[in-house]
Enzyme design. Structure first.
Site, PDB file in Angstrom:
ATOM      1  N   TYR A   1       0.840  -1.031  -0.325  1.00 55.81           N
ATOM      2  CA  TYR A   1      -0.384  -0.233   0.018  1.00 55.81           C
ATOM      3  C   TYR A   1       0.745   1.327   0.194  1.00 55.81           C
ATOM      4  O   TYR A   1       1.517   1.256   0.567  1.00 55.81           O
ATOM      5  CB  TYR A   1      -1.066  -0.261   1.126  1.00 55.81           C
ATOM      6  CG  TYR A   1      -1.876   1.173   1.482  1.00 55.81           C
ATOM      7  CD1 TYR A   1      -3.037   1.210   0.822  1.00 55.81           C
ATOM      8  CD2 TYR A   1      -1.626   2.278   2.449  1.00 55.81           C
ATOM      9  CE1 TYR A   1      -3.750   2.249   0.373  1.00 55.81           C
ATOM     10  CE2 TYR A   1      -1.970   3.825   2.777  1.00 55.81           C
ATOM     11  CZ  TYR A   1      -3.003   3.699   1.723  1.00 55.81           C
ATOM     12  OH  TYR A   1      -3.989   4.988   2.080  1.00 55.81           O
TER      13      TYR A   1
ATOM     14  N   ASP B   1       9.516   2.764  -1.015  1.00 53.23           N
ATOM     15  CA  ASP B   1       8.411   4.158   0.415  1.00 53.23           C
ATOM     16  C   ASP B   1       8.805   3.483   1.816  1.00 53.23           C
ATOM     17  O   ASP B   1       8.049   2.565   2.497  1.00 53.23           O
ATOM     18  CB  ASP B   1       6.947   2.968  -0.416  1.00 53.23           C
ATOM     19  CG  ASP B   1       5.434   3.703   0.525  1.00 53.23           C
ATOM     20  OD1 ASP B   1       6.221   4.863   1.638  1.00 53.23           O
ATOM     21  OD2 ASP B   1       4.958   3.699   0.060  1.00 53.23           O
TER      22      ASP B   1
ATOM     23  N   LYS C   1       4.171   9.585   8.217  1.00 50.51           N
ATOM     24  CA  LYS C   1       4.286   8.931   9.991  1.00 50.51           C
ATOM     25  C   LYS C   1       5.191  10.089  10.755  1.00 50.51           C
ATOM     26  O   LYS C   1       4.737  10.742  11.479  1.00 50.51           O
ATOM     27  CB  LYS C   1       4.188   7.607   9.610  1.00 50.51           C
ATOM     28  CG  LYS C   1       2.868   7.102   8.689  1.00 50.51           C
ATOM     29  CD  LYS C   1       2.954   5.623   8.615  1.00 50.51           C
ATOM     30  CE  LYS C   1       1.590   5.235   7.888  1.00 50.51           C
ATOM     31  NZ  LYS C   1       0.870   4.986   8.347  1.00 50.51           N
TER      32      LYS C   1
HETATM   33  C1  LIG Z   1       3.762   2.223   3.240  1.00 51.65           C
HETATM   34  C2  LIG Z   1       2.625   3.061   3.098  1.00 51.65           C
HETATM   35  N1  LIG Z   1       3.330   4.542   1.912  1.00 51.65           N
HETATM   36  C3  LIG Z   1       2.161   5.740   2.237  1.00 51.65           C
HETATM   37  C4  LIG Z   1       1.155   5.523   2.798  1.00 51.65           C
HETATM   38  C5  LIG Z   1       0.684   7.195   3.534  1.00 51.65           C
HETATM   39  O1  LIG Z   1       0.673   7.459   3.576  1.00 51.65           O
HETATM   40  P1  LIG Z   1      -0.503   8.543   4.010  1.00 51.65           P
HETATM   41  O2  LIG Z   1      -1.913   7.743   5.040  1.00 51.65           O
HETATM   42  O3  LIG Z   1       0.691   9.615   5.413  1.00 51.65           O
HETATM   43  O4  LIG Z   1      -1.484   9.384   2.795  1.00 51.65           O
HETATM   44  C6  LIG Z   1       1.286   4.764   3.840  1.00 51.65           C
HETATM   45  C7  LIG Z   1       0.317   5.013   4.507  1.00 51.65           C
HETATM   46  O5  LIG Z   1      -0.363   4.131   5.453  1.00 51.65           O
HETATM   47  C8  LIG Z   1       1.816   3.508   3.861  1.00 51.65           C
HETATM   48  O6  LIG Z   1       1.751   2.515   4.604  1.00 51.65           O
END
Ligand SMILES: Cc1ncc(COP(=O)(O)O)c(C=O)c1O
Length: 441
Positions: free
Chosen positions: A146, A249, A277
């Protein structure tokens, strides 16, 4: 709803009148918490209190954002001082420079930084940069990863029944959302993760048409799944050989496993990194980092990669980011995160062993997940969809909620340790887990 959650229940009924499903993200509502969510009103350190005054040890920590727990005194001070001078100017500020300099110091691949407001915004920008840089449009994402809610990433990010998955060499393509034109997915190559042979096959077939491969270094949206030895390194080599960029990511893993995130921990240098985060310690932020040759494409020109945003480099957030990174750079921060997390993991394993519950605890240090499974490990998305008893997990966590442990009943997320957690919190978790296991027997 348990008898001691009357106020939560009333708020939940009232929230139905003004908010979709009573919440602002389905993962917080009745789709996960049955019959409805606990309404949280206050947090301090590793503890939270709900609308009825019940106290919990928090192991969700805002989906990992709260790396220092709730209301850390230093961050409270920074926020109140900054706020008194004006929260945001949407202008150049020293605050954003100080935040970027700290990020650069901690993450060696971050030669230059661009701040956004969430992890999703960061991954959106990363893909646009990769496409502009390479002149290619396709990209590869892995099953079960994700990367936020941007259209092209929403393919096979949810779990499904094993019979729906199709063969690993040709996965059934399942969009996670309505409202996305199917043409969007024509540019997405989908592959299983953690399998070098499958990766070599797909890169041989598609590598030279890919702008990027995007990956989570530790798979954090099917619980907590570690990369096999050498997997990320092989991915790095294969992407380099094909001229595709590697987008790491680190929205979940950044600033959590090591000062330089998983890229430091596993010793790989991505082309582009994304953060969110824990970077904001509870404030909304995202960041894209990498070499000038790629990020400078955002410089103003007729051919620039466009990235605007009223709230980019938000002053209050930038002050928090700088203070947060200073706290994380202090001696012992990562030793504590790892030590407390490892103690929780071994304590939970011992409880399951003693109670004869068929469950494993996967991960290490600051992040881990429990799977009720007969397997000795969950290696990838397909294992998760096939072998993890997510219903039993949900029952287990619902019981823990009654015992004063705050966590999401969704097995796809993971337990989070912050610098605020203590041995006492771990002991409370182990004791509650022991009681919750008794209820499962
Ligand atoms: C690996 C990863 N990338 C991107 C995101 C997206 O981040 P946000 O919820 O701050 O938009 C998340 C969210 O859980 C994530 O787990």
């Amino acid at each position: 709803m348990p008898a001691n959650r009357k106020n939560s229940q009333q708020w939940f009924e009232r929230s139905q009148q003004s908010l979709v499903e009573g919440v602002n993200s389905p993962s917080r509502g009745a789709a996960v918490y049955s019959p409805g969510p606990v309404f949280l009103e206050r947090g301090e350190g590793s503890h939270v209190w709900d609308a009825d005054g019940n106290e919990y040890v928090d192991f969700l920590m805002s989906f990992g954002a709260l790396i220092h727990g709730h209301a850390h005194p230093k961050l409270v001070e920074v926020v109140s001082q900054t706020m008194a001078q004006g929260s945001h100017f949407a202008a150049a500020t020293s605050a954003e420079v100080e935040a970027a300099e700290r990020l650069q110091r901690m993450v060696p691949s971050a030669k230059v930084v661009r701040f956004a407001n969430s992890g999703s915004e960061a991954t959106m920008l990363a893909l646009r940069l990769a496409r502009a840089h390479t002149g290619r449009t396709k990209f590869l994402k892995f099953e079960g990863h994700y990367h936020g809610w941007y259209d092209p990433y929403l393919l096979n990010a949810h779990s499904h029944a094993p019979e729906m998955l199709g063969p690993p060499e040709n996965p059934t393509r399942m969009p996670d959302s309505e409202g996305i034109p199917s043409a969007t997915f024509a540019d997405v190559v989908l592959a299983p993760w953690n399998d070098v042979a499958a990766l070599e096959r797909v890169m041989q077939q598609h590598g030279r048409e890919l702008a990027a491969v995007i990956t989570e270094p530790i798979m954090a949206n099917m619980g907590c799944i570690l990369p096999h030895d050498g997997y990320l390194q092989r991915l790095r080599t294969l992407t380099q050989d094909c001229g595709a960029l590697l987008i790491l990511d680190e929205v979940v893993t950044g600033f959590r496993y090591a000062p330089g995130g998983c890229q430091e921990y596993y010793g790989i240098t991505p082309d582009i990194s994304t953060f969110g985060k824990a970077l904001g310690a509870g404030f909304p932020v995202g960041a894209v980092a990498g070499p000038r040759s790629i990020l400078d494409r955002m410089r103003w020109s007729d051919h620039m990669v466009l990235h605007y945003g009223t709230f980019n480099g938000h002053r209050l957030t930038m002050k928090v980011v700088a203070a947060n990174l200073d706290l994380l750079s202090a001696d012992g921060a990562y030793k504590k995160l790892h030590g407390v997390g490892d103690a929780a993991i071994s304590g939970l394993r011992e409880v399951f062993r003693r109670r004869k519950i068929t469950a494993i605890v996967q991960g290490f240090g600051p992040m881990f997940q429990i799977y009720f499974t007969e397997r000795d490990a969950i290696h990838d998305y397909r294992d998760y969809c096939t072998y993890a008893d997510t219903h039993l997990y949900s029952r287990f966590v619902h019981r823990l909620l009654e015992l004063g442990i705050y966590m999401t009943p969704s097995n796809g997320l993971h337990w989070i340790i912050s610098t605020a957690h203590t041995e006492k919190d771990v002991a409370a978790l182990i004791e509650a887990a022991d009681q919750a296991c008794a209820a499962l027997e």
